[in-house]
Design an enzyme around this catalytic site. Sequence first.
Site, short mmCIF file in Angstrom:
data_model
loop_
_atom_site.label_atom_id
_atom_site.label_comp_id
_atom_site.label_asym_id
_atom_site.label_seq_id
_atom_site.Cartn_x
_atom_site.Cartn_y
_atom_site.Cartn_z
CB ILE A 1 4.56 3.56 0.16
CG1 ILE A 1 3.90 3.01 1.43
CG2 ILE A 1 3.97 2.93 -1.09
CD1 ILE A 1 2.40 3.29 1.49
CB SER A 2 8.32 0.03 2.91
OG SER A 2 9.46 0.85 2.96
#
Length: 216
Positions: free
Chosen positions: A60-61
């Site tokens: 997840i960025s």
Amino acid sequence: MDYSIARRRMVEKQIRAKGITDPLVLDAMLQVPRHLFVEEAFWDQAYGDFPLPIGEKQTISQPFTVAAMTEALQLSGGERVLEIGTGSGYQTAILAQIVSKLYSLERLPDLARKARRILDSIGCAQVHIRVSDGTCGWEEAAPFDAIIVTAGAPSVPSDYLSQLSIGGRLVVPVGGRDKQVLRRVSRLGEQDYVEEELQDCRFVPLIGRFGWREGA
């Protein structure tokens, strides 16, 4: 832990303080419970300014990256948007706060199922998710007002350009497997495109027919 306080702190210190000004983006980042999109063991880290693992060798960025990519789409609300790489579903949920129709492609079935479950639990009913090769886009749902790609491509797949509406924007990381430049491509006419380089970035590789080969 009070996650609403953590979200407000995230928006003020990691997003607004770094130059994100779009009120639609800032409000979306305040609304979406980011911790739900990572394993419970990482909930206390979910609002930190760094990526986190989500399984399947994906991440997840970091919050700023999600905000910057969303702002780069220049959304006004009500658009039809294509997302390449559902992943955890967090970027999907942020977009769903702004747009009217969202189509998201994910090549890994387990991630798609998990993201669907979380998105349903927070009321993102306008999101359509399909498991397929994202490098080919979603032709039958085109054209799109905006396309966002959450993996690094060796070049811009031509299907993205053809599926973009005139006046639409494509935001995609382009470069090597380990480092890319975030680009925005605007479609001005049938064969008229303008490209801008926005910032250096680093994403997992875009795997598929018009991307990187798996395991290469």
